[in-house]
Design a protein around this motif. Structure first.
Motif, short mmCIF file in Angstrom:
data_model
loop_
_atom_site.label_atom_id
_atom_site.label_comp_id
_atom_site.label_asym_id
_atom_site.label_seq_id
_atom_site.Cartn_x
_atom_site.Cartn_y
_atom_site.Cartn_z
N VAL A 1 29.17 40.82 35.85
CA VAL A 1 29.99 39.49 35.99
C VAL A 1 30.04 38.66 34.76
O VAL A 1 31.00 37.59 34.74
N ARG A 2 29.61 39.43 33.49
CA ARG A 2 29.68 38.88 32.27
C ARG A 2 30.75 39.53 31.51
O ARG A 2 31.21 39.08 30.44
N ALA B 1 33.58 33.82 38.33
CA ALA B 1 32.57 34.72 38.64
C ALA B 1 32.43 35.01 40.13
O ALA B 1 32.21 35.97 40.65
N LEU B 2 32.72 33.72 40.91
CA LEU B 2 32.54 33.91 42.49
C LEU B 2 33.86 34.79 43.15
O LEU B 2 33.16 35.62 44.10
N CYS B 3 34.93 34.79 42.28
CA CYS B 3 36.02 35.44 42.88
C CYS B 3 35.62 36.84 42.48
O CYS B 3 36.02 37.80 43.44
N GLY B 4 35.18 37.27 41.29
CA GLY B 4 34.93 38.36 40.98
C GLY B 4 34.00 39.08 41.66
O GLY B 4 34.08 40.29 42.12
N VAL C 1 27.35 33.60 39.92
CA VAL C 1 27.45 32.28 39.36
C VAL C 1 26.34 31.89 38.56
O VAL C 1 26.62 31.11 37.42
N ALA C 2 24.98 32.31 38.98
CA ALA C 2 23.72 31.82 38.10
C ALA C 2 24.10 32.53 36.45
O ALA C 2 23.65 32.13 35.78
N VAL C 3 24.27 33.89 36.74
CA VAL C 3 24.45 34.51 35.30
C VAL C 3 25.54 33.78 34.33
O VAL C 3 25.38 33.99 33.27
N THR C 4 26.86 33.44 35.20
CA THR C 4 27.73 33.06 34.09
C THR C 4 27.33 31.58 33.70
O THR C 4 27.63 31.48 32.57
N LEU C 5 26.68 30.63 34.50
CA LEU C 5 26.24 29.37 34.06
C LEU C 5 25.34 29.65 32.90
O LEU C 5 25.31 28.75 31.96
N PHE C 6 24.30 30.65 33.13
CA PHE C 6 23.39 30.89 32.25
C PHE C 6 23.93 31.37 30.84
O PHE C 6 23.50 30.91 29.94
#
Length: 811
Positions: free
Chosen positions: A250-251, A282-285, A338-343
């Motif tokens: 996701v990154r 990220a959610l769409c992916g 989503v958590a990984v993207t925001l992190f």
């Protein structure tokens, strides 16, 4: 008023970053604003041109691979439950002859005589039963529409195909019965199971034949808690790299996403809005990955019949995720994305004039990373350092062991970025390719470390599990036979009369390919009680057979001998001299039926003789008696044993002909090959799962690493094209890509080896086993290195394409 005054807040002061007019745009607010931003992020994912679609496809593929593995893992409980239900549905109650006849249902119009009659073909189990209805209401086994008549049989589809093929010609001689039907899926454990029901009007109650009035019984075999711990470790090893893979996938496209966020800031989007837009991407992916994962899972499920569990394949319909676990995957994967993207955005400021990262770059801290493996050690410590007792399945130890192993492997993953940073910081000089790789890693080693974290975790876990497998192997495998060709066979049957034993021997000796045969009745016997109790075996046969088992000067019917090994560890003659009183009670099985013990005294005239190597390849020591000296039929649970040796040059076919002869005597006669390795069913299943899953995880991690490498090359295509335009040889860039991947992998493999060996030693201590193989990491580390080489070679075409001169152009 000047432009500076226009940009000032009240009192002429400039607004603080994040609190100016651009940070509070007009428009929807509350949930509507959240929905607007999430949908905008989703549109960026699917409408970003060819580059955006490619990035979305790569993300969906990587996430989809992880989701497919999670879905397969979530299907295991359902798969095992379906198999157990079908096994239970066709089992019988009472489940065998160990139930006293008084406890069995009486004969009636709704009862059935049942005798299990399994055999082997090419060392593969052919299971089945002989049925004799006692009335029109006799129960019908599941998967069968009607009971077969005498001389008729119904077979599984796999057995039917085998009997009709040239390969099953010898097996067809064993089943000379008319096939009148096919067993449905409801009566089979798997699609390739060899199973049959044979109708008969000859069997009678006793000797393994029981009365039943219904099918269906639940008598699960106990599972060794150590197998549970090993299976839990396999699950942790196979699933933890999947979580790492999804977190890495996701990154993808992080730099492009940050540039888009900066452009949005330029047109007035606030910080909160940009983060929600990034979450929408990220959610769409992740949602696309869920769809891709579902497609991959359905494709892979079609190969379920080729997955063998306890020698039987799997029905594709059984590979269905449990509803609760499927819902958990559907929620957890997008949430993780989503958590990984925001992190990842925590240290990035997307401002109107560009992207600003933390400067100077802070060195990674080690202390908090060590807390994770320390917690794992704390969970394992009670079992490792506690009282050396047996593991208890319901004590929670398997759960603690699984949690501790998961934390230790997670610790390996979180320590890797720090270790890579420390190692690459000390690298200096070297050829241009080496310098390009090391300088790139020194500038930012995070992406490279994250990309190889999956391989590190997979190798560390696989090393630990492989150590457990090698350490526990000795407890679940029998020793090899004394004949390397495995040309010895043994048959077991009810106790026979002297005439029957002679007939058995002659029938087997007349079988083509059988060289030598002996048949005798045997049972364990004991003398004394308590600590002074001694146990031996009584063998009953005619003089011709006994002379094959011991060196006899003379023999006639009525004689008894005490067979003593010449150099054996057991002093049979000293423990069971003539005049010893022996009790033969069949131990627990006969006691459960209430069968009285048979007491017999070794005659004073018994002679001590030296043993002789029997056709089975071992010396037969104990008490040897002729038929007139003892009533073999009165011995509880006695059995007829037939030992034979076949021609090694015609071994496989000769063994099948031996089984055909046994089936002609009675289909209930059990035959098995001696020698070789015999594995415990649960252990073999776990070992097979480890091998299959380990290969699958390495392939999965390799594919994710390839996707990550291609994504990094795409993000650096302009810089690489400039280097080629300035005269840098493409082979230098190729070597730099190899070194850029190989350096973190080398560090990761060293860490994985150390962590895997340590974890394996702890887990063996937990199950009270010793280390038998300290070099289990060699093939796994080699496989990890091979994955890196393969990834580099597969990434080269992308490198050549991206370093063309047109990649320099920009707008």
């Amino acid at each position: 008023m000047t432009a500076r005054d226009d940009e000032s807040g009240p009192g002429g002061r400039a607004p603080r970053p994040g609190h100016g007019p651009a940070d509070h745009p007009a428009g929807p607010s509350g949930p509507a604003a959240w929905l607007r931003d999430l949908l905008m992020g989703a549109r960026f994912t699917v409408t970003g041109g060819r580059e955006g679609l490619l990035r979305a496809a790569l993300t969906a593929l990587a996430v989809g691979l992880g989701v497919a593995v999670l879905a397969i893992a979530a299907s295991v409980p359902q798969l095992l439950d379906e198999r157990d239900q079908r096994t239970t549905a066709r089992s019988i109650f009472p489940a065998g002859a160990d139930i006293p006849p008084d406890d069995q249902p009486g004969k009636g119009t709704g009862t059935l005589l049942y005798q299990r009659a399994s055999t082997d073909f090419r060392d593969r189990l052919v299971d089945g039963a002989i049925l004799r209805p006692e009335g029109p209401g006799a129960p019908v086994p599941p998967g069968v529409t009607a009971l077969p008549g005498p001389g008729e049989m119904v077979v599984s589809p796999a057995l039917g195909r085998l009997l009709a093929s040239d390969e099953g010609k010898l097996l067809g001689e064993r089943f000379r019965h008319r096939t009148v039907g096919t067993i449905g899926d409801a009566g089979l454990i798997g699609p390739d199971e060899l199973f049959y029901y044979l109708g008969s009007d000859r069997i009678a109650q006793g000797g393994g034949v029981v009365h039943i009035d219904s099918f269906g019984s639940s008598q699960d075999a106990p599972v060794d808690p150590r197998i549970v711990v090993l299976a839990a470790m396999v699950c942790v090893v196979l699933l933890l790299p999947v979580a790492v893979l999804i977190g890495t996938a996701v990154r993808f496209g992080g730099e492009g996403r940050e540039r888009r966020l900066a452009a949005l800031r330029l047109v007035g989007a606030g910080i909160g809005s940009t983060r929600r837009i990034a979450a929408g991407e990220a959610l769409c992916g992740a949602l696309l990955g869920l769809l891709a994962g579902a497609g991959i899972f359905l494709f892979v499920r079609g190969f379920a019949p080729h997955v063998v569990i306890r020698e039987v394949g799997v029905f594709p319909a059984d590979v269905t995720p449990a509803p609760v676990l499927a819902a958990l995957i559907a929620v957890a994967v997008p949430a993780l994305a989503v958590a990984v993207t925001l992190f990842a955005l925590r240290g990035v400021a997307a401002e109107p004039l560009g992207v600003v990262r933390d400067a100077p770059v802070r060195r990674r801290r080690l202390w908090w990373r060590l807390l994770i493996p320390a917690a794992g050690l704390a969970l394992l410590a009670p079992g490792v350092l506690g009282t050396r007792g047996d593991l208890v399945l319901g004590s929670g130890q398997p759960v603690l062991a699984s949690a501790g192993a998961a934390l230790l492997l997670t610790g390996v993953a979180v320590i890797l970025p720090w270790l890579v940073e420390v190692c690459v910081a000390r690298l200096r000089g070297g050829p241009p390719a080496w310098q390009l790789a090391t300088r790139r890693l020194q500038a930012d080693s995070g992406p490279a470390a994250r990309a190889v974290a999956g391989i590190t975790v997979a190798v560390a876990g696989a090393v630990a599990v492989q150590m457990m497998v090698s350490g526990m192997r000795g407890d679940y495998e029998g020793p090899p036979g004394t004949v390397a060709s495995h040309s010895q066979v043994q048959a077991a049957y009810r106790p026979g009369t002297p005439d029957e034993l002679r007939a058995y021997t002659e029938a087997f000796r007349a079988t083509p390919g059988v060289r030598d045969t002996v048949a005798f009745v045997e049972q364990y016997a004991s003398s004394g009680s308590g600590p002074e109790r001694n146990v031996t075996t009584v063998h009953v046969a005619d003089c011709a057979t006994l002379s094959r088992m011991a060196k006899l000067d003379s023999c006639r019917d009525g004689d008894v001998f005490v067979a003593q090994e010449k150099d054996g560890d057991v002093n049979t003659a000293g423990r069971f001299p003539p005049g010893t009183v022996l009790d033969m009670d069949g131990f627990e099985e006969a006691r459960a039926k209430g069968t009285p013990a048979y007491r017999w005294t070794v005659p004073r005239t018994a002679r001590v003789v030296e043993t002789r190597t029997a056709p089975a390849g071992s010396d037969t020591f104990g008490i040897l008696a002729t038929p007139s000296a003892i009533d073999a039929r009165a011995i509880p649970d006695a059995r007829t044993t037939v030992l034979a040796r076949v021609d090694p040059g015609d071994r496989d076919d000769a063994i099948e002909r031996f089984r055909n002869t046994a089936a002609a005597i009675d289909p209930g006669m059990r035959v098995w090959r001696m020698g070789g390795v015999v594995k415990e069913d649960h252990f073999a299943a776990v070992e097979a799962g480890l091998t299959t899953g380990g290969v699958g995880v390495l392939v999965l991690v390799g594919l994710s690493l390839l996707v990550a490498t291609v994504e990094q090359l795409r993000e650096r295509r302009r810089a690489l094209s400039v280097l080629v335009a300035c005269g840098t040889d493409r082979s230098t860039l190729a070597w730099s890509v190899l070194w850029q991947t190989a350096i973190p992998v080398a560090v990761g493999l060293v860490l994985a080896t150390a962590g895997g060996l340590g974890l394996g030693r702890l887990m063996l201590a937990l199950v009270h086993e010793r280390v038998r193989d300290w070099f289990a990491f060699v093939p796994l580390a080699g496989a990890g290195a091979a994955v890196i080489v393969a990834v580099t070679l597969l990434a080269l075409p992308t490198l050549w394409r991206l370093t063309r001169p047109e990649s320099i152009r920009t707008e």
